[in-house]
Design a protein around this motif. Structure first.
Motif, short mmCIF file in Angstrom:
data_model
loop_
_atom_site.label_atom_id
_atom_site.label_comp_id
_atom_site.label_asym_id
_atom_site.label_seq_id
_atom_site.Cartn_x
_atom_site.Cartn_y
_atom_site.Cartn_z
N ARG A 34 0.91 -1.24 -0.07
CA ARG A 34 -0.07 0.05 0.10
C ARG A 34 0.88 1.12 0.04
N PRO A 35 0.85 2.17 -0.84
CA PRO A 35 1.43 3.35 -1.04
C PRO A 35 0.92 4.28 0.35
N ASP A 36 1.73 5.36 0.57
CA ASP A 36 1.23 6.28 1.61
C ASP A 36 0.33 7.37 1.00
N GLY A 37 -0.28 7.90 1.91
CA GLY A 37 -1.20 9.08 1.66
C GLY A 37 -2.62 8.71 0.85
N TYR A 38 -2.96 7.39 1.19
CA TYR A 38 -4.38 7.05 0.59
C TYR A 38 -5.22 6.39 1.67
N HIS A 39 -6.63 6.36 1.35
CA HIS A 39 -7.53 5.61 2.32
C HIS A 39 -7.43 4.22 1.84
N TYR A 40 -7.50 3.32 2.59
CA TYR A 40 -7.41 1.74 2.39
C TYR A 40 -8.71 1.29 2.64
N LEU A 41 -8.88 0.24 1.78
CA LEU A 41 -10.15 -0.54 2.24
C LEU A 41 -9.96 -2.00 1.51
N ARG A 42 -10.06 -2.94 2.52
CA ARG A 42 -10.19 -4.52 2.03
C ARG A 42 -11.38 -5.13 2.63
N GLY A 119 -7.34 1.06 -12.72
CA GLY A 119 -7.05 2.47 -11.93
C GLY A 119 -7.80 3.56 -12.39
N THR A 120 -7.93 4.52 -11.90
CA THR A 120 -8.57 5.86 -12.31
C THR A 120 -7.84 6.64 -13.07
N LEU A 121 -8.66 7.13 -13.89
CA LEU A 121 -8.24 8.21 -14.90
C LEU A 121 -8.80 9.49 -14.68
N PRO A 122 -8.17 10.56 -15.18
CA PRO A 122 -8.53 11.95 -15.00
C PRO A 122 -10.17 11.94 -15.33
N GLY A 123 -10.87 12.67 -14.43
CA GLY A 123 -12.24 12.82 -14.83
C GLY A 123 -13.08 12.05 -13.72
N HIS A 124 -12.53 11.02 -13.10
CA HIS A 124 -12.94 10.12 -12.00
C HIS A 124 -12.83 10.83 -10.82
N PRO A 125 -13.86 10.82 -9.78
CA PRO A 125 -14.00 11.67 -8.63
C PRO A 125 -12.75 11.22 -7.48
N GLU A 126 -12.31 10.02 -7.58
CA GLU A 126 -11.42 9.52 -6.78
C GLU A 126 -10.20 9.40 -7.42
N SER A 127 -8.90 9.16 -6.81
CA SER A 127 -7.67 8.88 -7.46
C SER A 127 -7.17 7.77 -6.94
N GLY A 128 -6.95 6.44 -7.61
CA GLY A 128 -6.34 5.18 -6.99
C GLY A 128 -6.71 4.19 -7.72
N PHE A 149 -7.16 1.54 -2.72
CA PHE A 149 -6.43 2.51 -2.19
C PHE A 149 -7.02 3.76 -3.07
N SER A 150 -7.47 5.01 -2.25
CA SER A 150 -7.97 6.10 -2.81
C SER A 150 -7.87 7.44 -2.23
N LYS A 151 -7.96 8.55 -2.64
CA LYS A 151 -8.31 9.60 -2.26
C LYS A 151 -9.12 10.60 -3.00
N PRO A 152 -9.72 11.66 -2.65
CA PRO A 152 -10.38 12.36 -3.51
C PRO A 152 -9.81 13.17 -4.42
N GLN A 153 -10.30 13.28 -5.66
CA GLN A 153 -9.67 13.87 -6.82
C GLN A 153 -10.59 15.16 -7.15
N SER A 154 -11.71 15.02 -7.26
CA SER A 154 -12.66 16.15 -7.56
C SER A 154 -12.70 17.10 -6.58
N MET A 155 -13.23 18.18 -6.99
CA MET A 155 -13.62 18.98 -6.00
C MET A 155 -14.88 18.45 -5.11
N PRO A 156 -15.99 18.14 -5.75
CA PRO A 156 -17.14 17.66 -4.97
C PRO A 156 -16.51 16.24 -3.87
N ALA A 157 -15.76 15.55 -4.18
CA ALA A 157 -15.56 14.25 -3.73
C ALA A 157 -14.41 15.00 -2.36
#
Length: 187
Positions: A34-42, A119-128, A149-157
């Motif tokens: 798991r990379p640093d700086g993300y929320h994790y879920l399993r 994996g997410t691409l630009p335009g996805h609300p999350e990054s991960g 693993f993810s973190k918010p990418q868009s302003m609404p997220a």
């Protein structure tokens, strides 16, 4: 619940997504550490027992059925998941439909494990990245594993803050039920 249909991406959509870089640098990290700086879920769920359940569930996973049975629309460059395939996942209705672009990072096709990560691409609300894998374990159980693993990418997220995490947990619960419902597993 039967097999639902993947709709094809248009040629313009395929071309538009093909050359786009992932929206995060740790591509493939759901297979390593798991990379640093993300929320994790399993999350894991036993969805049945035996080789036939494993094969049928693995086929479902590799045909986007987890997403489709969870209420998402899937427009993809391939009906069967292959490495590099692009997809637009949609949830909601009408003008409130959110379309989230993703690309398959890797596919797992092993004797006792089948699945993939996108994996997410630009335009996805999350990054991960998110992994969907069916495992046939030594005790003969068949287990669906969802890891992300993810973190918010868009302003609404970003503005959603902790409410966004609740939404992610609800969607993950839908994913876990989606394969089990086909197999007759009851929560």
């Amino acid at each position: 619940m039967g097999v639902r249909t993947v709709e094809p991406l248009t040629t313009a959509e395929v071309d538009g997504l093909r050359g786009v870089a992932y929206s995060y640098p740790e591509v493939g990290a759901t297979a390593t550490e798991r990379p640093d700086g993300y929320h994790y879920l399993r999350r894991e769920r036993v969805i049945g027992y035996g080789r036939s359940v494993f094969r049928a569930s693995g086929a479902d996973v590799l045909q986007w059925q987890i997403q489709l049975r969870s209420g998402f629309t899937v427009n993809a460059s391939a009906n069967v998941v292959v490495e590099g395939a692009s997809a637009l996942l949609g949830i909601g209705v009408g003008r409130l439909r959110l379309r989230a672009p993703v690309r398959v990072v890797y596919v797992i096709d092993e004797e006792r494990r089948q699945g993939f990560a996108y994996g997410t691409l630009p335009g996805h609300p999350e990054s991960g990245e998110e992994l969907f894998c069916v495992e046939h374990r030594a005790d003969d159980s068949v287990v669906l594993v969802i890891a992300a693993f993810s973190k918010p990418q868009s302003m609404p997220a970003k503005a959603a803050g902790p409410i966004g995490r609740v939404g992610q947990r609800l969607i993950t619960a839908r994913y876990l039920r989606a394969v089990g419902e086909r197999r007759g597993v009851i929560s």
